[in-house]
Design a protein around this motif. Structure first.
Motif, short mmCIF file in Angstrom:
data_model
loop_
_atom_site.label_atom_id
_atom_site.label_comp_id
_atom_site.label_asym_id
_atom_site.label_seq_id
_atom_site.Cartn_x
_atom_site.Cartn_y
_atom_site.Cartn_z
N ILE A 71 37.36 34.38 44.41
CA ILE A 71 38.70 33.98 44.85
C ILE A 71 39.16 34.99 45.89
O ILE A 71 39.06 36.20 45.67
CB ILE A 71 39.68 33.99 43.68
CG1 ILE A 71 39.30 32.90 42.68
CG2 ILE A 71 41.09 33.74 44.17
CD1 ILE A 71 40.20 32.85 41.48
N TYR A 117 39.14 29.40 46.99
CA TYR A 117 38.01 29.55 46.07
C TYR A 117 36.74 29.26 46.85
O TYR A 117 36.58 28.17 47.40
CB TYR A 117 38.17 28.56 44.92
CG TYR A 117 37.27 28.84 43.73
CD1 TYR A 117 36.47 27.84 43.21
CD2 TYR A 117 37.26 30.08 43.12
CE1 TYR A 117 35.67 28.07 42.11
CE2 TYR A 117 36.45 30.32 42.03
CZ TYR A 117 35.66 29.32 41.53
OH TYR A 117 34.86 29.56 40.44
N GLY A 184 37.08 33.78 39.52
CA GLY A 184 36.28 34.42 40.55
C GLY A 184 35.59 35.63 39.98
O GLY A 184 36.18 36.40 39.21
#
Lengths: 229, 500
Positions: A71, A117, A184
């Motif tokens: 992320i 993302y 993430g």
């Protein structure tokens, strides 16, 4: 030498044995020096058949590795590229063509301070890592801009646990609440649900049950629910 | 490169949650994060944790020249420093470093104007030397609200710190060490505690103790420093949304409540640690003083490990230093007497027939202001007066005194080996064999006389080796002064010694 140390706690700069490039693959936290394997981090030595060695440790700082989902926050727009902050030493590069169905005329419409993302394509130790908002087969499949919700920071271990297929905390939370989650590997988790209250609950549930086993984690989550209601 | 702003997701979310009356970490709007305090090994070292913000502070005391228009006032300064380690995610650029300057000046100015530290007590010699006390605060982890954490850290370290004592003699100032004289705490009048508020929605929503993410979304900020006696020491508002009078008064009420909470925690932790430290010092000295009571063999056997010679020397040095202190101990009255004695007397040793004991006798009171010469002459008179022995008594006394002399030399050897050179040691060993062989040359006599004189001086300069019980001291009071010997000179051949 090696077999005794597997599963034990190891400090940095400990000699673990001689290096055999046929039978050993060097993983996270291990370094070759003078023909012997030396540890460079604190953690537990692990071994996986037939030949993988690595050190299991926990840290907050991320070093980019190819193929992992991350992320990032967009910080700058330079020419036909975005500069994205992943929490690493160098910001990553996301080109306009890193989106599914992108052409010269069909440009993405992302702004500064958006969350994204993405997946890492290329990373050197020295050059800027390159990221892309697509799958291997050039499909979106969840990658792209994350709208709304709340993104918070955690340790790398926690994010890796939430990427495993059957996470007990997530399944327990999912019975009670409806939410979307994106994890993430660089230590960031994004959550979106219907109401502000729910997202606050979920963030606190995740942050406060780090390192707990199933039963105490459930106790903590139940306490949080009672306090909120 | 770190990002400088929050993402839009975070900003929007924090804003909307505040409007609905909730904060991210499930606190209420008026709640402070958990405070935890820990002290270091030296006076003035403090670590403060407010939630995740961590702050370390320590104090430096140096001697400096005062300002010319305030010749009797010392200095009390604060320095706050942020490092790159403190914020991983969001960059600490010039803006945030100017924030720390702002906080630093706020703390310094408010301490000076509200007179937290008595600056005139920091004066050593007016117009020449003055204590300058600088509190260095390092922010180790920045999760918002550095100002509160830094303030708590400075106040704690100032009230935990102790200054060394200074005596002035003939225009010179002597700073005593910890072992010579006790350290003195600073004179602090009151403890101001800062409470910082975050303003949102044009002042309608007021948060106490914002964390880092909240700090970045807030529209304005106001910091108040309040006493436990509900006295406002300072208010600081640098830009941001304007506030009405009602809102400011509301903030002051909140601030005084929070100040009371925090100051209770602070007082409790301070007391605990100061008690611990005095107890530790007491225990250390009590240990050593209890070692004093015993023989060397019992000391060695009681310790769990064997000592090397260098350790012995250091232990004995410390014992001697302790004995010269003005430190009192209520449980063992003997030590009081001896410390008092050691201040004001020239001591001499007197060996009894018992091997285990060495007694202390108060010879005469000496005024340090300069009557020492007269006392020396009186000592010489006594010395010569006691030297009239008959032959029969000589033979009897010889044996006793030789034995005593042997014991004495053993003890002096054990305790003062470090001070003696090899030659002196050899000569002492020769003296041990004096009693057996009465044949001696004049040179050896002179050498032995010199050694004995040196020993005598050393013993009088250094203090006692062993302590007796009260009963033996009382016995000495009954002991007639005429029978006191300077028993160092045991052999009648040495009785013609005179001090020079």
């Amino acid at each position: 030498m090696n077999s005794e140390l597997i599963g034990t706690f190891v400090l940095p700069d400990e000699k673990l044995g001689e290096m055999n490039s046929n039978s050993m693959k060097v993983g996270n936290g291990l370094v070759i020096s003078n023909g012997s394997l030396v540890s460079s981090k604190c953690g537990i030595l692990r071994f996986k058949n037939p030949d993988k060695y690595w050190i299991d440790n926990n840290q907050k700082r991320y070093t980019p590795i190819v193929g992992q989902p991350v992320i990032g926050f967009i910080t700058q727009k330079v020419g036909t590229e975005y500069l994205v902050d992943l929490g690493t030493n160098i910001p990553a590069v996301l080109s306009f063509f890193g989106f599914p169905g992108a052409t010269k005329k069909n440009r993405p419409q992302l702004k500064i301070n958006d969350t994204v993302y993405a997946r890492i394509i290329a990373s050197n130790g020295t050059e800027e890592p390159q990221i892309v908002c697509m799958d291997k087969n050039e499909r979106a499949s969840g990658f792209g801009q994350l709208e709304g919700g709340y993104c918070f920071k955690c340790s790398l271990n926690l994010s890796r646990k939430f990427l495993q297929p059957r996470n007990k905390i997530l399944s327990y939370l999912g019975k009670k609440l409806k939410f979307e989650i994106a994890v993430g590997v660089n230590g960031r988790i994004w959550i979106n649900s219907g109401s502000v209250q729910d997202t606050i609950l979920i963030t606190n549930a995740i942050q406060r049950t780090e390192g707990l086993t199933e039963k105490p984690a459930r106790k903590v989550i139940n306490m949080l629910f009672d306090n909120m209601m | 490169m770190k990002r400088q702003q929050l993402s839009t997701n975070e900003q929007n979310f924090v804003g909307s949650s505040l409007i609905s009356g909730r904060r991210i970490d499930l606190r209420s709007l008026n709640e402070i994060r958990d405070l935890s305090i820990s002290f270091g090994s030296k006076y003035g070292q403090v670590m403060v944790k407010l939630g995740k913000t961590k702050v370390i502070s320590s104090i430096q005391a140096t001697v400096a020249q005062p300002f010319k228009d305030r010749p009797q006032e010392g200095f009390c300064r604060v320095r706050i420093s942020l490092s790159n380690v403190s914020t991983i995610d969001i960059e600490s650029n010039r803006k945030s470093q100017s924030d720390t300057l702002e906080i630093q000046r706020m703390i310094e100015d408010s301490y000076r104007e509200s007179r937290v530290v008595d600056l005139e007590s920091l004066c050593i010699i007016p117009d020449i030397w003055v204590w300058e006390i600088v509190c260095n605060v390092h922010v180790v982890d920045n999760d918002g609200n550095i100002s509160d954490a830094a303030n708590i850290a400075t106040i704690l370290s100032l009230s935990h710190f102790k200054l060394p004592q200074v005596t002035i003699k003939n225009g010179k100032a002597i700073i005593h060490t910890d072992e010579e004289k006790e350290l003195i705490p600073l004179s602090i009048y009151h403890l101001p505690i800062s409470v910082s508020f975050g303003l949102f929605e044009k002042g309608e929503i007021i948060i106490v103790d914002p964390c880092l993410i909240e700090e970045k979304t807030i529209e304005g900020r106001i910091i108040m420093m309040v006493n436990i006696h509900e006295e406002i020491c300072s208010i600081r508002k640098g830009g941001g949304t304007p506030l009405t009078l009602d809102q400011i008064l509301y903030c002051t009420k909140l601030a005084s409540e929070k100040a009371k909470e925090i100051s209770l925690i602070i007082d409790r932790e301070l007391e605990k640690d100061l008690k611990l430290k005095t107890k530790q010092e007491y225990d250390n000295r009590h240990l050593i003083s209890s070692i004093l009571m015993k023989d060397e063999q019992t000391i060695k056997s009681s310790l769990p490990f064997p000592i090397s010679n260098s350790l012995e020397e250091t232990i004995l040095d410390k014992i001697r230093n302790i004995q010269s202190l003005s430190w009192t101990n209520k449980n063992s009255t003997i030590e009081i007497e001896i410390s008092e004695l050691s201040k004001f007397t020239n001591l001499s040793l007197n060996l009894e027939q018992k091997k285990d004991t060495v007694q202390v006798i108060n010879q005469k009171n000496v005024d340090k202001s300069g009557d020492e010469d007269e006392n020396e002459n009186e000592n010489d008179d006594d010395f010569e007066a006691n030297n009239n022995y008959s032959d029969d008594e000589e033979d009897e006394n010889l044996n006793q005194r030789n034995e005593q002399f042997k014991e004495f030399i053993e003890i002096t050897n054990i305790l003062q080996n470090q001070n003696l050179s090899k030659k002196e040691l050899e000569l002492l060993n020769q003296l041990n064999s004096v009693s057996s062989s009465n044949n001696k040359t004049n040179n050896e006599k002179k050498e032995s006389q010199e050694i004995i004189l040196n020993n005598q001086k050393k013993i009088q300069n250094n203090e006692i080796e062993k302590i007796n019980s009260k009963k033996n001291l009382k016995k000495n009071e009954n002991h007639k002064p005429d029978e006191i010997d300077f028993s160092i000179a045991i052999n009648p051949q040495f009785q013609t010694l005179k001090k020079k």
